[in-house]
Design a protein around this motif. Structure first.
Motif, PDB file in Angstrom:
ATOM      1  N   PRO A   1      -6.075   7.018 -10.300  1.00  8.72           N
ATOM      2  CA  PRO A   1      -7.179   6.905  -9.334  1.00  8.72           C
ATOM      3  C   PRO A   1      -6.735   6.161  -8.074  1.00  8.72           C
ATOM      4  O   PRO A   1      -5.940   5.225  -8.151  1.00  8.72           O
ATOM      5  N   VAL A   2      -7.267   6.597  -6.940  1.00  2.00           N
ATOM      6  CA  VAL A   2      -6.834   6.035  -5.659  1.00  2.00           C
ATOM      7  C   VAL A   2      -7.583   4.726  -5.372  1.00  2.00           C
ATOM      8  O   VAL A   2      -8.710   4.531  -5.819  1.00  2.00           O
ATOM      9  N   THR A   3      -6.931   3.828  -4.622  1.00  4.04           N
ATOM     10  CA  THR A   3      -7.507   2.496  -4.401  1.00  4.04           C
ATOM     11  C   THR A   3      -7.300   2.019  -2.964  1.00  4.04           C
ATOM     12  O   THR A   3      -7.016   0.849  -2.720  1.00  4.04           O
ATOM     13  N   GLY A   4      -7.431   2.933  -1.994  1.00  2.00           N
ATOM     14  CA  GLY A   4      -7.228   2.519  -0.600  1.00  2.00           C
ATOM     15  C   GLY A   4      -8.463   1.877   0.010  1.00  2.00           C
ATOM     16  O   GLY A   4      -9.445   1.611  -0.662  1.00  2.00           O
ATOM     17  N   GLY A   5      -8.388   1.647   1.302  1.00  2.00           N
ATOM     18  CA  GLY A   5      -9.522   1.126   2.062  1.00  2.00           C
ATOM     19  C   GLY A   5      -9.646  -0.369   2.037  1.00  2.00           C
ATOM     20  O   GLY A   5      -8.982  -1.042   1.297  1.00  2.00           O
TER      21      GLY A   5
ATOM     22  N   PHE B   1      -1.203  11.617 -10.097  1.00  2.00           N
ATOM     23  CA  PHE B   1      -1.321  10.201  -9.726  1.00  2.00           C
ATOM     24  C   PHE B   1      -2.575   9.570 -10.331  1.00  2.00           C
ATOM     25  O   PHE B   1      -3.520  10.272 -10.696  1.00  2.00           O
TER      26      PHE B   1
ATOM     27  N   LYS C   1     -12.304   5.689   0.430  1.00  2.00           N
ATOM     28  CA  LYS C   1     -11.997   4.873  -0.757  1.00  2.00           C
ATOM     29  C   LYS C   1     -11.954   5.729  -2.019  1.00  2.00           C
ATOM     30  O   LYS C   1     -11.209   5.448  -2.948  1.00  2.00           O
TER      31      LYS C   1
ATOM     32  N   LEU D   1       0.844  -1.195   0.000  1.00  2.00           N
ATOM     33  CA  LEU D   1       0.000   0.000   0.000  1.00  2.00           C
ATOM     34  C   LEU D   1       0.879   1.244   0.000  1.00  2.00           C
ATOM     35  O   LEU D   1       1.526   1.565   0.989  1.00  2.00           O
ATOM     36  N   GLU D   2       0.893   1.913  -1.152  1.00  2.00           N
ATOM     37  CA  GLU D   2       1.621   3.175  -1.277  1.00  2.00           C
ATOM     38  C   GLU D   2       0.677   4.313  -0.870  1.00  2.00           C
ATOM     39  O   GLU D   2      -0.538   4.192  -1.001  1.00  2.00           O
ATOM     40  N   HIS D   3       1.232   5.408  -0.373  1.00  2.00           N
ATOM     41  CA  HIS D   3       0.393   6.575  -0.078  1.00  2.00           C
ATOM     42  C   HIS D   3       1.180   7.848  -0.304  1.00  2.00           C
ATOM     43  O   HIS D   3       2.383   7.798  -0.614  1.00  2.00           O
TER      44      HIS D   3
ATOM     45  N   PHE E   1       3.086   9.373  -8.212  1.00  2.00           N
ATOM     46  CA  PHE E   1       2.815   8.228  -7.346  1.00  2.00           C
ATOM     47  C   PHE E   1       2.313   7.019  -8.136  1.00  2.00           C
ATOM     48  O   PHE E   1       1.765   7.157  -9.231  1.00  2.00           O
ATOM     49  N   ALA E   2       2.526   5.861  -7.512  1.00  2.00           N
ATOM     50  CA  ALA E   2       1.971   4.570  -7.965  1.00  2.00           C
ATOM     51  C   ALA E   2       2.365   4.250  -9.407  1.00  2.00           C
ATOM     52  O   ALA E   2       3.539   4.395  -9.768  1.00  2.00           O
TER      53      ALA E   2
ATOM     54  N   TRP F   1      -0.913  -3.335 -10.302  1.00  2.00           N
ATOM     55  CA  TRP F   1      -1.631  -2.275  -9.599  1.00  2.00           C
ATOM     56  C   TRP F   1      -3.123  -2.549  -9.658  1.00  2.00           C
ATOM     57  O   TRP F   1      -3.650  -2.930 -10.709  1.00  2.00           O
ATOM     58  N   VAL F   2      -3.797  -2.332  -8.547  1.00  2.00           N
ATOM     59  CA  VAL F   2      -5.266  -2.364  -8.553  1.00  2.00           C
ATOM     60  C   VAL F   2      -5.711  -1.096  -9.276  1.00  2.00           C
ATOM     61  O   VAL F   2      -5.265   0.008  -8.939  1.00  2.00           O
ATOM     62  N   GLN F   3      -6.549  -1.263 -10.296  1.00  2.00           N
ATOM     63  CA  GLN F   3      -6.891  -0.118 -11.169  1.00  2.00           C
ATOM     64  C   GLN F   3      -7.981   0.771 -10.579  1.00  2.00           C
ATOM     65  O   GLN F   3      -7.994   1.973 -10.809  1.00  2.00           O
ATOM     66  N   HIS F   4      -8.922   0.156  -9.894  1.00  2.00           N
ATOM     67  CA  HIS F   4     -10.022   0.949  -9.333  1.00  2.00           C
ATOM     68  C   HIS F   4     -10.682   0.149  -8.223  1.00  2.00           C
ATOM     69  O   HIS F   4     -10.567  -1.079  -8.171  1.00  2.00           O
ATOM     70  N   ASN F   5     -11.381   0.860  -7.346  1.00  2.00           N
ATOM     71  CA  ASN F   5     -12.126   0.193  -6.278  1.00  2.00           C
ATOM     72  C   ASN F   5     -13.486  -0.274  -6.799  1.00  2.00           C
ATOM     73  O   ASN F   5     -14.033   0.305  -7.733  1.00  2.00           O
TER      74      ASN F   5
ATOM     75  N   PRO G   1      -5.403   9.409  -0.770  1.00  2.00           N
ATOM     76  CA  PRO G   1      -4.382   8.981  -1.736  1.00  2.00           C
ATOM     77  C   PRO G   1      -3.577   7.759  -1.298  1.00  2.00           C
ATOM     78  O   PRO G   1      -2.448   7.864  -0.832  1.00  2.00           O
ATOM     79  N   PHE G   2      -4.219   6.612  -1.448  1.00  2.00           N
ATOM     80  CA  PHE G   2      -3.590   5.302  -1.254  1.00  2.00           C
ATOM     81  C   PHE G   2      -3.662   4.559  -2.585  1.00  2.00           C
ATOM     82  O   PHE G   2      -4.633   4.717  -3.340  1.00  2.00           O
ATOM     83  N   TRP G   3      -2.659   3.702  -2.839  1.00  2.00           N
ATOM     84  CA  TRP G   3      -2.679   2.873  -4.046  1.00  2.00           C
ATOM     85  C   TRP G   3      -2.222   1.460  -3.687  1.00  2.00           C
ATOM     86  O   TRP G   3      -1.195   1.281  -3.030  1.00  2.00           O
ATOM     87  N   LYS G   4      -2.979   0.478  -4.185  1.00  2.00           N
ATOM     88  CA  LYS G   4      -2.681  -0.924  -3.873  1.00  2.00           C
ATOM     89  C   LYS G   4      -1.956  -1.590  -5.033  1.00  2.00           C
ATOM     90  O   LYS G   4      -2.403  -1.500  -6.178  1.00  2.00           O
ATOM     91  N   LYS G   5      -0.892  -2.292  -4.690  1.00  2.00           N
ATOM     92  CA  LYS G   5      -0.198  -3.110  -5.684  1.00  2.00           C
ATOM     93  C   LYS G   5      -0.205  -4.544  -5.190  1.00  2.00           C
ATOM     94  O   LYS G   5       0.382  -4.845  -4.144  1.00  2.00           O
TER      95      LYS G   5
ATOM     96  N   ILE H   1      -6.764  -3.954   6.751  1.00  2.00           N
ATOM     97  CA  ILE H   1      -6.244  -2.807   5.998  1.00  2.00           C
ATOM     98  C   ILE H   1      -6.733  -1.513   6.641  1.00  2.00           C
ATOM     99  O   ILE H   1      -5.991  -0.551   6.763  1.00  2.00           O
TER     100      ILE H   1
ATOM    101  N   TYR I   1      -6.685  18.371  -3.714  1.00  2.00           N
ATOM    102  CA  TYR I   1      -7.098  18.016  -5.070  1.00  2.00           C
ATOM    103  C   TYR I   1      -7.313  19.268  -5.899  1.00  2.00           C
ATOM    104  O   TYR I   1      -7.866  20.264  -5.411  1.00  2.00           O
TER     105      TYR I   1
END
Lengths: 148, 77
Positions: free
Chosen positions: B73-77, B71, A122, A55-57, B8-9, A140-144, A126-130, A97, B55
């Motif tokens: 699109p964001v994908t957290g949570g 960057f 979500k 998880l990058e941020h 990023f990413a 990389w996860v492209q979208h939620n 600004p988090f990104w999952k790989k 998570i 933003y």
């Protein structure tokens, strides 16, 4: 009040929730509702096994965005306390998570604020999952997925 | 005019760099920054941008000393 934290090591969400609540004796008797959400890493995604995730941020912006989200939620729902913990770094399947928990006088505000904070997080934190696949390949996860 | 530009990413990996310092005249907006760092390309629709960790849009004004980030699109949570 609110507590917002990024963690670079595994955490036990229900233990965190219990410890946070135990440290709030002044709230005892004031809240009638606690709602919580825990997001955990699955061992599959989009039809494939997943063996891990990074998880990058964006340090600084992440904390600011999470604080803004909780502040915005407070404008809509009267809650007493909010707890947000989010992992960063390397994560293994089954680990938590994210934890979002809300304490309020009544259930409506607790449920709704918890849900809204989670969706906003979500959509905009600004988090990104790989993901790492079992063969070692990374993607990389492209979208939620949609929450509603 | 000096701007700190961060990536990023997947964008960071595609470009092969985390950040750079942009010193150029004639930069007024976020899209100008992108044009300078990308060799004249327009800002792709799918990319998100932030100025000083808020933003922003392609047309948001930038000033000397600002931090501009791009960057996916964001994908957290």
């Amino acid at each position: 009040m609110a507590s917002i934290e990024l963690r670079d090591a595994p955490f036990l969400p229900y233990r965190e929730l219990e410890a946070f609540q135990a440290a709030l004796p002044e709230l005892a008797g004031r809240y009638g509702a606690t709602a919580s959400f825990v997001g955990s890493l699955r061992d599959f995604n989009e039809g494939e096994a997943v063996s891990g995730m990074f998880l990058e941020h964006y340090p600084g912006m992440t904390e600011r965005r999470l604080a803004d989200i909780v502040d915005q939620a407070r404008e809509h729902w009267p809650f007493l306390e909010a707890l947000v913990i989010h992992r960063i770094g390397q994560i293994r399947p089954h680990e938590a998570i994210v934890l979002v928990a809300i304490w309020s006088a009544h259930r409506g505000a607790a449920f709704d604020a918890c849900r809204w904070i989670m969706e906003e997080l979500k959509n905009s934190a600004p988090f990104w999952k790989k993901e790492t696949l079992p063969e070692g390949e990374q993607r990389w996860v492209q979208h939620n997925t949609d929450g509603y | 005019m000096s701007i700190r530009v961060r990536y990023f990413a997947s964008l960071r990996e595609t470009l092969g760099r985390n950040e750079e310092s942009l010193s150029a005249e004639g930069i007024a907006t976020v899209s100008d920054v992108w044009r300078c760092v990308s060799g004249g390309k327009p800002l792709p629709d799918h990319l998100l941008c932030a100025v000083n960790m808020e933003y922003s849009e392609a047309g948001t004004a930038v000033r000397d000393g600002d931090e501009v980030a791009f960057f996916p699109p964001v994908t957290g949570g």
